[in-house]
Design a protein around this motif. Sequence first.
Motif, PDB file in Angstrom:
ATOM      1  N   ILE A 164       0.841  -1.208   0.000  1.00  0.00           N
ATOM      2  CA  ILE A 164       0.000   0.000   0.000  1.00  0.00           C
ATOM      3  C   ILE A 164       0.873   1.254   0.000  1.00  0.00           C
ATOM      4  O   ILE A 164       0.653   2.197  -0.773  1.00  0.00           O
ATOM      5  CB  ILE A 164      -0.952  -0.011   1.224  1.00  0.00           C
ATOM      6  N   HIS A 165       1.904   1.251   0.861  1.00  0.00           N
ATOM      7  CA  HIS A 165       2.824   2.403   0.918  1.00  0.00           C
ATOM      8  C   HIS A 165       3.534   2.590  -0.426  1.00  0.00           C
ATOM      9  O   HIS A 165       3.647   3.717  -0.935  1.00  0.00           O
ATOM     10  CB  HIS A 165       3.852   2.205   2.029  1.00  0.00           C
ATOM     11  N   ASN A 166       4.008   1.484  -1.008  1.00  0.00           N
ATOM     12  CA  ASN A 166       4.752   1.597  -2.271  1.00  0.00           C
ATOM     13  C   ASN A 166       3.874   2.155  -3.390  1.00  0.00           C
ATOM     14  O   ASN A 166       4.331   2.982  -4.185  1.00  0.00           O
ATOM     15  CB  ASN A 166       5.309   0.226  -2.678  1.00  0.00           C
ATOM     16  N   GLU A 167       2.623   1.723  -3.437  1.00  0.00           N
ATOM     17  CA  GLU A 167       1.735   2.211  -4.508  1.00  0.00           C
ATOM     18  C   GLU A 167       1.411   3.697  -4.324  1.00  0.00           C
ATOM     19  O   GLU A 167       1.392   4.455  -5.289  1.00  0.00           O
ATOM     20  CB  GLU A 167       0.451   1.375  -4.557  1.00  0.00           C
TER      21      GLU A 167
ATOM     22  N   LYS B 234       2.507   6.573  -7.015  1.00  0.00           N
ATOM     23  CA  LYS B 234       1.482   7.412  -7.648  1.00  0.00           C
ATOM     24  C   LYS B 234       1.529   8.861  -7.140  1.00  0.00           C
ATOM     25  O   LYS B 234       0.743   9.696  -7.567  1.00  0.00           O
ATOM     26  CB  LYS B 234       0.086   6.815  -7.405  1.00  0.00           C
ATOM     27  N   ASP B 235       2.432   9.116  -6.188  1.00  0.00           N
ATOM     28  CA  ASP B 235       2.608  10.457  -5.630  1.00  0.00           C
ATOM     29  C   ASP B 235       1.314  10.981  -4.998  1.00  0.00           C
ATOM     30  O   ASP B 235       0.894  12.114  -5.234  1.00  0.00           O
ATOM     31  CB  ASP B 235       3.094  11.424  -6.723  1.00  0.00           C
ATOM     32  N   PHE B 236       0.684  10.133  -4.170  1.00  0.00           N
ATOM     33  CA  PHE B 236      -0.609  10.465  -3.575  1.00  0.00           C
ATOM     34  C   PHE B 236      -0.508  10.931  -2.115  1.00  0.00           C
ATOM     35  O   PHE B 236      -1.530  11.127  -1.468  1.00  0.00           O
ATOM     36  CB  PHE B 236      -1.546   9.249  -3.619  1.00  0.00           C
ATOM     37  N   TYR B 237       0.697  11.083  -1.576  1.00  0.00           N
ATOM     38  CA  TYR B 237       0.796  11.518  -0.175  1.00  0.00           C
ATOM     39  C   TYR B 237       0.663  13.038  -0.050  1.00  0.00           C
ATOM     40  O   TYR B 237       1.032  13.785  -0.963  1.00  0.00           O
ATOM     41  CB  TYR B 237       2.131  11.085   0.437  1.00  0.00           C
TER      42      TYR B 237
END
Length: 351
Positions: free
Chosen positions: A90-93, A97-100
């Motif tokens: 989950i963290h890697n995806e 995807k630059d979603f943080y």
Amino acid sequence: PLASLGYHQCRWNYNDQEDVKSVDQGFDQHDIPYDFIWLDIEHADGKRYFTWDPHKFPQPKEMLQGLMDKRRKMVAIVDPHIRVDSGYKIHNEITSKDFYVKNKDGRNYEGWCWPGNSGYPDFTKPEMRAWWASMFAYDQYEGSMENLFTWNDMNEPSVFNGPEVTMHKDALHGKWEHRDIHNIYGLYVQMATAEGQTQRSGGVERPFVLTRAFFAGSQRYGAVWTGDNAAEWDHLKISIPMCLSLGLVGVSFCGADVGGFFKNPSTELLVRWYQTGAYQPFFRAHAHLDTTRREPWLFGPENTALIREVIRQRYALLPYWYQLLYQAHKTGMPVMRPLWVDYPKDTATFT
């Protein structure tokens, strides 16, 4: 869903599959109806959400199937702080995807929460919400089945080492600073989660998602509860005006932790709390990790009988609860309401 108006049994935490099985059997042995058993953060592998602890919950599908055979359901917690760990899908995806959420300098914002160092997904992004929803698909969320539902906690968002225990006000959601969107973060988390549950069934199943943080419109996505209360008479008392207030602003599906989350209730307080909670829209017992166990049959046969009776009253009234929730959905009329809503001309009700 009709079942969500039944009784919910929760604590932080049911220890393992055996514990779940034994509590489930306890309800049968003591002839007390219930619909949902809940798992808090310890069920996940190292607090990595969308996973199961391989030692405590090695066969989640077998556990869920055992519940399904009795037409019962489970809720597992999925919080919106993600462990920063390169071995965690989950963290890697989210990273790729630059979603943080970002700091001012463009790096990912990180803070401390249950798993330790955590990133916070930017739920204001529609594409992030769509991706999050896709994670609830049965082939993505390993071990999940159609009778597994979701609890979004800590979605204020909680940051243990942040100012006021939340995110820095200048953290960036795209071009928006956190100070501008703080109050809708929790709404978006619940929205994306509910969407995921609807999608996983091809749009057939109705979702059930409990949220702690909410905003105008949250009532479209599930239930809310009043957060971490304590086993005190004052907290039982105040659960009533809290739920009345929530109903008046459109959030009808609400309740308070029966028995109080912190501390150990006296037997009398616990019984009274069941008798009150059974007449609030969301009916869930919940307790803190450090409290003694308090399943409804642990306080002597007399008290078991009193709790059994009021839970059965709740079930006898389910068609009525369902109708009231339907009316709330159609008209916004609160389910639990102050007297003056029904008697606006009687000024005696105004106090």
